[in-house]
Write an enzyme that holds these catalytic residues in place. Sequence first.
Site, PDB file in Angstrom:
ATOM      1  N   LEU A 115       0.827  -1.212   0.000  1.00 34.49           N
ATOM      2  CA  LEU A 115       0.000   0.000   0.000  1.00 34.49           C
ATOM      3  C   LEU A 115       0.858   1.256   0.000  1.00 34.49           C
ATOM      4  O   LEU A 115       0.461   2.294  -0.500  1.00 34.49           O
ATOM      5  CB  LEU A 115      -0.883   0.037   1.254  1.00 34.49           C
ATOM      6  CG  LEU A 115      -2.016  -0.975   1.341  1.00 34.49           C
ATOM      7  CD1 LEU A 115      -2.628  -0.945   2.724  1.00 34.49           C
ATOM      8  CD2 LEU A 115      -3.069  -0.675   0.297  1.00 34.49           C
ATOM      9  N   LYS A 130       1.815  -3.044   8.873  1.00 32.88           N
ATOM     10  CA  LYS A 130       3.005  -2.216   8.760  1.00 32.88           C
ATOM     11  C   LYS A 130       4.195  -3.025   9.249  1.00 32.88           C
ATOM     12  O   LYS A 130       4.194  -3.499  10.373  1.00 32.88           O
ATOM     13  CB  LYS A 130       2.805  -0.971   9.631  1.00 32.88           C
ATOM     14  CG  LYS A 130       3.905   0.018   9.504  1.00 32.88           C
ATOM     15  CD  LYS A 130       3.522   1.302  10.181  1.00 32.88           C
ATOM     16  CE  LYS A 130       4.111   2.441   9.397  1.00 32.88           C
ATOM     17  NZ  LYS A 130       3.334   3.619   9.391  1.00 32.88           N
ATOM     18  N   ASP A 184       2.313  13.298  15.567  1.00 31.78           N
ATOM     19  CA  ASP A 184       2.627  13.337  14.144  1.00 31.78           C
ATOM     20  C   ASP A 184       1.358  13.553  13.329  1.00 31.78           C
ATOM     21  O   ASP A 184       1.062  12.799  12.406  1.00 31.78           O
ATOM     22  CB  ASP A 184       3.359  12.051  13.735  1.00 31.78           C
ATOM     23  CG  ASP A 184       4.269  12.277  12.530  1.00 31.78           C
ATOM     24  OD1 ASP A 184       4.430  13.449  12.118  1.00 31.78           O
ATOM     25  OD2 ASP A 184       4.796  11.293  11.994  1.00 31.78           O
TER      26      ASP A 184
END
Length: 667
Positions: free
Chosen positions: A346, A369, A465
């Site tokens: 992705l 991830k 973030d």
Amino acid sequence: MFFNLVILVTLFLVDFAPSSSDDSFIYNGFQSGNLSMDGIANVTYNGLLLLTDSETQNQGHAFYQNPIHFKNSPNGTVFSFSTTFVFAIRSDYGDLRGHGLVFVIAPQRGLPGALANHYLGLFNSINNGDRSNHVVGVELDTIFSEDFGDINNNHVGIDINGLRSVAVHTAGYFDDIGLFHDLTLISGQPMQVWVDYDGSTKQINVTVAQLAAGKPVRPLMSLKYDLSPIIDQTMYVGFSSSTGSVPTHHYILGWSFKTNGKAQEFSQLPTLPRLGRKGTSRFVTIGLPLISLVSLVVATLVAVYYVRRRKYEELLEDWEREYRPQRFKYKDLYTATKGFREMELLGVGGFGKVYRGVMPITKLEIAVKRISHESRQGMKEFVSEIVSMGRIQHRNIVPLLGYCRRKGELLLIYEYMSNGSLDKYLYDQPRLTLDWNQRFRVIRGVASGLFFLHEECDHVVVHRDVKASNVLLDGELNGRLGDFGLARLYGHGTDPQSTRVVGTLGYLAPEHTRTGRATPRTDVFSFGAFLLEVACGKRPIQPRQDGDDLILVDRVYSCLNRGNILDAIDPNIGIDFVPGQVELVLKLGLFCSHSEPSFRPTMRQVLLFLDGVVALPELSTLGVSSATLTFDRHEGFDDFIKSYASSLDYAYSRSPSVTDSFLSGGR
Ligand SMILES: *[C@@H]1O[C@H](CO)[C@@H](O)[C@H](O)[C@H]1NC(C)=O
Ligand SMILES: *[C@@H]1O[C@H](CO)[C@@H](O)[C@H](O)[C@H]1NC(C)=O
Ligand SMILES: *[C@@H]1O[C@H](CO)[C@@H](O)[C@H](O)[C@H]1NC(C)=O
Ligand SMILES: *[C@@H]1O[C@H](CO)[C@@H](O)[C@H](O)[C@H]1NC(C)=O
């Protein structure tokens, strides 16, 4: 004699006339069935009513076939009634769960048009709360839904025509001396519920207990509410249940119901499946005998076995045992992503790649991830954070489902967001762009997610973030904050402790780079940069060939000064927008970018401004000027690089584009 008989008959008629229409039934298990079911509801071979199983985003209903007579006439008062049932809720992923189940009284044998997820299969966004529903429910809700004013993710509620419960209580029971004890609805253990309505005092009692513990004397909830306007003369009774992202089994083991009397107790109930997975592999039962017979096969199989074991080898340390429910098997992830094929890729982040996958049995869509890390330092702390992150449930936050660890590698598993990250719709020649209304909805969503992290979680969570590339869009284009890799927790009221600066240049508040401390205020600063990038369709720092970077805040401020702040907006937002709203977002972006943290608004205030509850004052009166927006590009830079470099081991996620653009384009 004859006279006596007449009296007897008269007495009989007087006393029992209404009861000739009394309805009553009992199911000790549902083999004999004859329930009216829809959705994914089904009865298992041993008689358990399974409302939902391993399907996600789905619902199941089961209703008693025959109508129940609740009144003598349409405008009469509702009879007393009583029902009891035994249920169990089991999630395939430990602490993560589906949405719960509801005992329902409804005008039909079903709930047409109802939605899954937090609508519990009862209502939809249009009819929720509508007085014409004529629906009464007792919900056993296992997810905290902010929208419906839930108190937590483990509560019992009485719902009249809508999901905002009329009465609600944390799941549990009162013992004989009146002490409250919690019960965990998703424990997987069977529990019994009693719902009793007294037609004369108009009181609804709801009581819950562990199965076999007996009915507590004091009900969990006792609500005075006249059901006569809600319940029609004849109605249907049944159950509704729904799942969201996590496959969850909602079982009913037995059910009994009676009007004008007490529901019968159960004699024997079907048993639930044993908890935990069944024996590991057929390899042991079928493969081993074979091996003993054919030695050649032995050698081959053993070799294959070791290759496979190595291939799927994981790293599991003692301290991780308590996180079992959050652990994913590497083998499952490998299968889910088809062996981490390039096709399933992705995106590529600073420390690893993100793959799409479909879990083998549950068909749950996930994003994995893969982060390479060598350091074991800080790992324990990090994993415990992941687990707490997994408990955060909010509609604007990407659910983190769990993790897996291998040698030199950490894998984080998130719910898959079908529309990818927001930045792809904003800059670098986007193939698709979002119009203003879509963008505003994303902004509103991210603001609400961030507010939740700052003020509504058990702990203050600083995201650290916030930026467009960390905002993902779900199937309905709702903005969801993702990537908590950098977020670290600290308790309410304690001093924020942090020594490492990790974040993304352009979104980092000046005091954050200077002191290394992240606070909710530094998130607000990043959120300001985010507002501007969404409205303008540009990165906070746009590297340029001539080395003179475009600083978005400066640009927006100079447009404001020239008297036309709308010059700064992205031409792609279309023409269908309210100028005042765009202006509000831009000005709010500047306000949040104030270099002095105490001048910035809190996320609570941001929401009030965005919702128009409070008007945003003139920026000059808020102390916003070109001086206070000075973009801190150079000060503390070397420190930043140093601390950043030393934090590589800890910085679990970060987009490389930023590092790259800052290292190359920045000079
Ligand atoms: C099941 O319910 C239907 C509809 O009420 C009825 O016609 C049928 O006879 C019932 N069957 C059994 C086995 O009770
Ligand atoms: C219910 O279970 C039966 C037998 O296992 C199966 O044939 C049927 O398709 C299932 N129905 C639904 C709606 O899942
Ligand atoms: C029942 O109530 C409705 C609305 O309050 C009223 O219009 C109707 O006349 C009543 N019917 C009877 C039989 O009392
Ligand atoms: C409901 O609970 C109250 C308080 O314990 C009790 O007085 C009342 O009789 C109960 N009503 C029913 C219908 O069980």
